[in-house]
Design an enzyme around this catalytic site. Structure first.
Site, PDB file in Angstrom:
ATOM      1  CE1 TYR A 267      -4.921  -3.380   8.620  1.00  0.00           C
ATOM      2  CE2 TYR A 267      -6.064  -4.456   6.800  1.00  0.00           C
ATOM      3  CZ  TYR A 267      -4.928  -3.865   7.324  1.00  0.00           C
ATOM      4  OH  TYR A 267      -3.790  -3.752   6.557  1.00  0.00           O
TER       5      TYR A 267
ATOM      6  CE1 TYR B 217      -6.881   3.302   1.727  1.00  0.00           C
ATOM      7  CE2 TYR B 217      -5.415   2.843   3.576  1.00  0.00           C
ATOM      8  CZ  TYR B 217      -6.685   3.075   3.086  1.00  0.00           C
ATOM      9  OH  TYR B 217      -7.763   3.083   3.952  1.00  0.00           O
TER      10      TYR B 217
ATOM     11  CD  GLN C 257      -3.195  -0.575   2.118  1.00  0.00           C
ATOM     12  OE1 GLN C 257      -2.935  -0.357   3.292  1.00  0.00           O
ATOM     13  NE2 GLN C 257      -4.419  -0.490   1.633  1.00  0.00           N
TER      14      GLN C 257
HETATM   15  N1  CAA Z   1       5.349  -8.364   5.023  1.00  0.00           N
HETATM   16  C1  CAA Z   1       6.373  -8.987   4.396  1.00  0.00           C
HETATM   17  N2  CAA Z   1       6.218  -9.754   3.310  1.00  0.00           N
HETATM   18  C2  CAA Z   1       4.979  -9.916   2.851  1.00  0.00           C
HETATM   19  C3  CAA Z   1       3.866  -9.293   3.447  1.00  0.00           C
HETATM   20  C4  CAA Z   1       4.085  -8.493   4.586  1.00  0.00           C
HETATM   21  N3  CAA Z   1       3.093  -7.866   5.219  1.00  0.00           N
HETATM   22  N4  CAA Z   1       2.768  -9.602   2.743  1.00  0.00           N
HETATM   23  C5  CAA Z   1       3.164 -10.422   1.740  1.00  0.00           C
HETATM   24  N5  CAA Z   1       4.500 -10.608   1.812  1.00  0.00           N
HETATM   25  C6  CAA Z   1       5.328 -11.414   0.937  1.00  0.00           C
HETATM   26  C7  CAA Z   1       4.733 -12.809   0.813  1.00  0.00           C
HETATM   27  O1  CAA Z   1       5.176 -13.610   1.892  1.00  0.00           O
HETATM   28  C8  CAA Z   1       5.298 -13.275  -0.519  1.00  0.00           C
HETATM   29  O2  CAA Z   1       6.618 -13.689  -0.352  1.00  0.00           O
HETATM   30  P1  CAA Z   1       7.249 -14.845  -1.263  1.00  0.00           P
HETATM   31  O3  CAA Z   1       7.150 -14.325  -2.679  1.00  0.00           O
HETATM   32  O4  CAA Z   1       8.622 -14.970  -0.748  1.00  0.00           O
HETATM   33  O5  CAA Z   1       6.364 -16.038  -1.020  1.00  0.00           O
HETATM   34  C9  CAA Z   1       5.309 -11.965  -1.353  1.00  0.00           C
HETATM   35  O6  CAA Z   1       5.299 -10.896  -0.387  1.00  0.00           O
HETATM   36  C10 CAA Z   1       4.109 -11.846  -2.240  1.00  0.00           C
HETATM   37  O7  CAA Z   1       2.913 -11.971  -1.415  1.00  0.00           O
HETATM   38  P2  CAA Z   1       1.508 -12.300  -2.053  1.00  0.00           P
HETATM   39  O8  CAA Z   1       1.499 -13.715  -2.537  1.00  0.00           O
HETATM   40  O9  CAA Z   1       0.426 -11.922  -1.112  1.00  0.00           O
HETATM   41  O10 CAA Z   1       1.579 -11.351  -3.321  1.00  0.00           O
HETATM   42  P3  CAA Z   1       0.465 -10.757  -4.190  1.00  0.00           P
HETATM   43  O11 CAA Z   1       1.164 -10.025  -5.270  1.00  0.00           O
HETATM   44  O12 CAA Z   1      -0.541 -11.793  -4.561  1.00  0.00           O
HETATM   45  O13 CAA Z   1      -0.284  -9.727  -3.226  1.00  0.00           O
HETATM   46  C11 CAA Z   1      -0.610  -7.848  -1.875  1.00  0.00           C
HETATM   47  C12 CAA Z   1       0.401  -8.661  -2.675  1.00  0.00           C
HETATM   48  C13 CAA Z   1      -1.633  -7.240  -2.841  1.00  0.00           C
HETATM   49  C14 CAA Z   1       0.140  -6.720  -1.196  1.00  0.00           C
HETATM   50  C15 CAA Z   1      -1.339  -8.751  -0.877  1.00  0.00           C
HETATM   51  O14 CAA Z   1      -0.387  -9.353  -0.053  1.00  0.00           O
HETATM   52  C16 CAA Z   1      -2.296  -7.981  -0.003  1.00  0.00           C
HETATM   53  O15 CAA Z   1      -3.413  -7.704  -0.382  1.00  0.00           O
HETATM   54  N6  CAA Z   1      -1.893  -7.637   1.221  1.00  0.00           N
HETATM   55  C17 CAA Z   1      -2.717  -6.908   2.169  1.00  0.00           C
HETATM   56  C18 CAA Z   1      -2.629  -5.417   1.950  1.00  0.00           C
HETATM   57  C19 CAA Z   1      -3.509  -4.722   2.953  1.00  0.00           C
HETATM   58  O16 CAA Z   1      -3.411  -4.924   4.171  1.00  0.00           O
HETATM   59  N7  CAA Z   1      -4.436  -3.889   2.479  1.00  0.00           N
HETATM   60  C20 CAA Z   1      -5.378  -3.235   3.336  1.00  0.00           C
HETATM   61  C21 CAA Z   1      -6.678  -3.120   2.588  1.00  0.00           C
HETATM   62  S1  CAA Z   1      -7.994  -2.531   3.654  1.00  0.00           S
HETATM   63  C22 CAA Z   1      -7.577  -0.933   3.896  1.00  0.00           C
HETATM   64  O17 CAA Z   1      -6.724  -0.365   3.265  1.00  0.00           O
HETATM   65  C23 CAA Z   1      -8.311  -0.201   4.960  1.00  0.00           C
HETATM   66  C24 CAA Z   1      -7.385   0.300   5.955  1.00  0.00           C
HETATM   67  O18 CAA Z   1      -7.099   1.508   5.925  1.00  0.00           O
HETATM   68  C25 CAA Z   1      -6.913  -0.570   7.016  1.00  0.00           C
HETATM   69  P1  NAP Z   2     -16.261   1.578   1.161  1.00  0.00           P
HETATM   70  O1  NAP Z   2     -17.438   0.885   1.705  1.00  0.00           O
HETATM   71  O2  NAP Z   2     -15.633   1.078  -0.089  1.00  0.00           O
HETATM   72  O3  NAP Z   2     -16.613   3.122   1.018  1.00  0.00           O
HETATM   73  C1  NAP Z   2     -15.811   3.982   0.282  1.00  0.00           C
HETATM   74  C2  NAP Z   2     -16.681   5.089  -0.241  1.00  0.00           C
HETATM   75  O4  NAP Z   2     -15.867   6.006  -0.998  1.00  0.00           O
HETATM   76  C3  NAP Z   2     -17.775   4.604  -1.168  1.00  0.00           C
HETATM   77  O5  NAP Z   2     -19.018   4.975  -0.621  1.00  0.00           O
HETATM   78  C4  NAP Z   2     -17.506   5.333  -2.470  1.00  0.00           C
HETATM   79  O6  NAP Z   2     -18.678   5.855  -3.028  1.00  0.00           O
HETATM   80  C5  NAP Z   2     -16.647   6.501  -2.052  1.00  0.00           C
HETATM   81  N1  NAP Z   2     -15.839   6.945  -3.197  1.00  0.00           N
HETATM   82  C6  NAP Z   2     -14.837   6.274  -3.819  1.00  0.00           C
HETATM   83  N2  NAP Z   2     -14.385   6.981  -4.860  1.00  0.00           N
HETATM   84  C7  NAP Z   2     -15.107   8.133  -4.895  1.00  0.00           C
HETATM   85  C8  NAP Z   2     -15.105   9.276  -5.735  1.00  0.00           C
HETATM   86  N3  NAP Z   2     -14.256   9.393  -6.759  1.00  0.00           N
HETATM   87  N4  NAP Z   2     -15.998  10.263  -5.478  1.00  0.00           N
HETATM   88  C9  NAP Z   2     -16.862  10.177  -4.437  1.00  0.00           C
HETATM   89  N5  NAP Z   2     -16.908   9.117  -3.610  1.00  0.00           N
HETATM   90  C10 NAP Z   2     -16.046   8.110  -3.833  1.00  0.00           C
HETATM   91  O7  NAP Z   2     -15.067   1.579   2.223  1.00  0.00           O
HETATM   92  P2  NAP Z   2     -15.063   1.913   3.774  1.00  0.00           P
HETATM   93  O8  NAP Z   2     -14.379   0.802   4.447  1.00  0.00           O
HETATM   94  O9  NAP Z   2     -16.388   2.352   4.232  1.00  0.00           O
HETATM   95  O10 NAP Z   2     -14.051   3.158   3.760  1.00  0.00           O
HETATM   96  C11 NAP Z   2     -14.426   4.474   4.115  1.00  0.00           C
HETATM   97  C12 NAP Z   2     -13.162   5.264   4.437  1.00  0.00           C
HETATM   98  O11 NAP Z   2     -12.515   4.691   5.554  1.00  0.00           O
HETATM   99  C13 NAP Z   2     -12.123   5.261   3.308  1.00  0.00           C
HETATM  100  O12 NAP Z   2     -11.491   6.510   3.221  1.00  0.00           O
HETATM  101  C14 NAP Z   2     -11.123   4.222   3.761  1.00  0.00           C
HETATM  102  O13 NAP Z   2      -9.856   4.440   3.215  1.00  0.00           O
HETATM  103  C15 NAP Z   2     -11.162   4.463   5.254  1.00  0.00           C
HETATM  104  N6  NAP Z   2     -10.693   3.336   6.059  1.00  0.00           N
HETATM  105  C16 NAP Z   2     -11.290   2.128   5.954  1.00  0.00           C
HETATM  106  C17 NAP Z   2     -10.822   1.077   6.749  1.00  0.00           C
HETATM  107  C18 NAP Z   2     -11.395  -0.300   6.688  1.00  0.00           C
HETATM  108  O14 NAP Z   2     -10.766  -1.205   7.231  1.00  0.00           O
HETATM  109  N7  NAP Z   2     -12.556  -0.519   6.111  1.00  0.00           N
HETATM  110  C19 NAP Z   2      -9.773   1.314   7.633  1.00  0.00           C
HETATM  111  C20 NAP Z   2      -9.199   2.577   7.698  1.00  0.00           C
HETATM  112  C21 NAP Z   2      -9.685   3.601   6.914  1.00  0.00           C
HETATM  113  P3  NAP Z   2     -19.342   5.200  -4.326  1.00  0.00           P
HETATM  114  O15 NAP Z   2     -19.394   3.717  -4.076  1.00  0.00           O
HETATM  115  O16 NAP Z   2     -20.642   5.844  -4.404  1.00  0.00           O
HETATM  116  O17 NAP Z   2     -18.431   5.547  -5.469  1.00  0.00           O
END
Ligand code: CAA
Ligand code: NAP
Length: 250
Positions: A189, A157, A154
């Site tokens: 999360y 992000y 990320q």
């Molecule tokens: N630390 C160190 N290494 C890691 C790791 C981590 N956290 N995560 C994955 N790796 C390593 C894996 O072990 C793997 O290693 P090897 O190649 O040696 O096996 C390598 O990285 C590739 O991992 P993946 O198989 O998972 O690779 P991918 O390309 O399929 O996916 C990814 C990569 C997209 C980053 C995936 O791991 C992922 O989605 N991770 C989670 C990201 C995350 O937490 N996103 C939050 C979304 S929700 C949100 O954003 C709201 C919020 O504010 C909290």
């Molecule tokens: P979500 O359900 O996917 O909601 C995200 C919202 O953002 C949707 O309602 C979407 O509206 C709106 N959006 C996206 N692109 C837009 C654009 N171009 N213009 C106007 N609106 C837009 O996700 P959520 O979990 O509720 O997330 C809300 C906020 O919390 C986000 O900022 C996220 O980064 C933050 N956050 C989430 C988590 C988590 O774990 N879920 C943790 C930390 C922070 P439309 O669908 O109508 O486009």
């Protein structure tokens, strides 16, 4: 002034956390407007609004793409015309485009920066002058635990969400003397569709690392927003409130 006379706009108001914020603010008596985009899928937002009404919530909806200043302007002006000045702005809309940096393409970088950070300018700039005129305002920006600790996959992000902290602290200083507070909430999360995009084994591993032993609930974030929105929270500004189940302490 009573809460019922105050107007609150929640961007991304129809999403997971946004819905909880809208409902909590409505429970506290505000006139709430949920911003939505959905690529112009108005039916989806209408269906959301009907569902809220069935649940006893009278929440208005407003279309706008927060990545686009002119489109945001049309949206905000429409709200101001119908409801008056916006007293409470919750910058909640956001997206993820997770991938390792070595694989990230420009669209994944810029979409996230535009939606999660540049939107802070687009929307806040359009409401701040009326807040200054009326000498009251609350701006609450939703950041993330991953701004505070970084997150594998990320870079886009984490950069955008960390930028929100700087924005909050700088703007807070500019408007503090005019009754306006600017604060950040950093959720850990939270159980919404956003975390469902994370592959299940990775998600399970993340959950296992949360000391309280579960993901957060949207309403656990919403109550912090309502607290900051309150007229009596005027001494809290430029702050960040983290709510992450103990996953990251600082
Ligand atoms: N630390 C160190 N290494 C890691 C790791 C981590 N956290 N995560 C994955 N790796 C390593 C894996 O072990 C793997 O290693 P090897 O190649 O040696 O096996 C390598 O990285 C590739 O991992 P993946 O198989 O998972 O690779 P991918 O390309 O399929 O996916 C990814 C990569 C997209 C980053 C995936 O791991 C992922 O989605 N991770 C989670 C990201 C995350 O937490 N996103 C939050 C979304 S929700 C949100 O954003 C709201 C919020 O504010 C909290
Ligand atoms: P979500 O359900 O996917 O909601 C995200 C919202 O953002 C949707 O309602 C979407 O509206 C709106 N959006 C996206 N692109 C837009 C654009 N171009 N213009 C106007 N609106 C837009 O996700 P959520 O979990 O509720 O997330 C809300 C906020 O919390 C986000 O900022 C996220 O980064 C933050 N956050 C989430 C988590 C988590 O774990 N879920 C943790 C930390 C922070 P439309 O669908 O109508 O486009």
């Amino acid at each position: 002034m009573k809460n019922s006379q105050r107007v609150a706009l929640v961007t991304g108001g129809t999403g997971g956390i946004g819905t909880a914020i809208c409902r909590d603010l409505a429970d506290n008596g505000y006139q709430v407007i949920a911003g939505y985009y959905s690529g112009g899928n108005h039916e989806k937002a209408n269906a959301w609004q009907i569902q809220q009404a069935k649940d006893g919530y009278d929440i208005a909806i407003a279309y706008g793409n927060i990545t686009d200043f002119e489109c945001s302007k049309t949206c905000i002006e429409g709200i101001q015309k119908e409801f008056g000045a916006i007293d409470i702005l919750v910058n909640n809309a956001g997206i993820t485009r997770d991938t390792t940096f070595k694989r990230m393409d420009p669209s994944q970088w810029f979409e996230v920066i535009n939606t999660n950070l540049n939107s802070m300018f687009n929307v806040t700039r359009l409401v701040i002058n009326k807040m200054l005129e009326q000498e009251f305002g609350r701006v609450i920006n939703i950041s993330s635990i991953n701004a505070e600790k970084g997150q594998f996959g990320q870079t886009n992000y984490s950069a955008a969400k960390a930028g929100i902290h700087g924005f909050t602290k700088a703007l807070a200083q500019e408007v503090a003397s005019k009754g306006i507070t600017i604060n950040t909430v950093s959720p850990g999360y939270i159980a919404t569709s956003m975390i469902m995009d994370v592959p299940e084994p990775v998600r399970d591993k993340i959950c296992a690392g949360i000391p309280v032993g579960r993901f957060g609930e949207p309403k656990e974030i919403a109550r912090i927003v309502s607290f900051l929105a309150d007229a009596q929270s005027g001494f809290i500004t430029g702050s960040n409130i983290s709510a992450n189940g103990g996953q990251h302490m600082h």
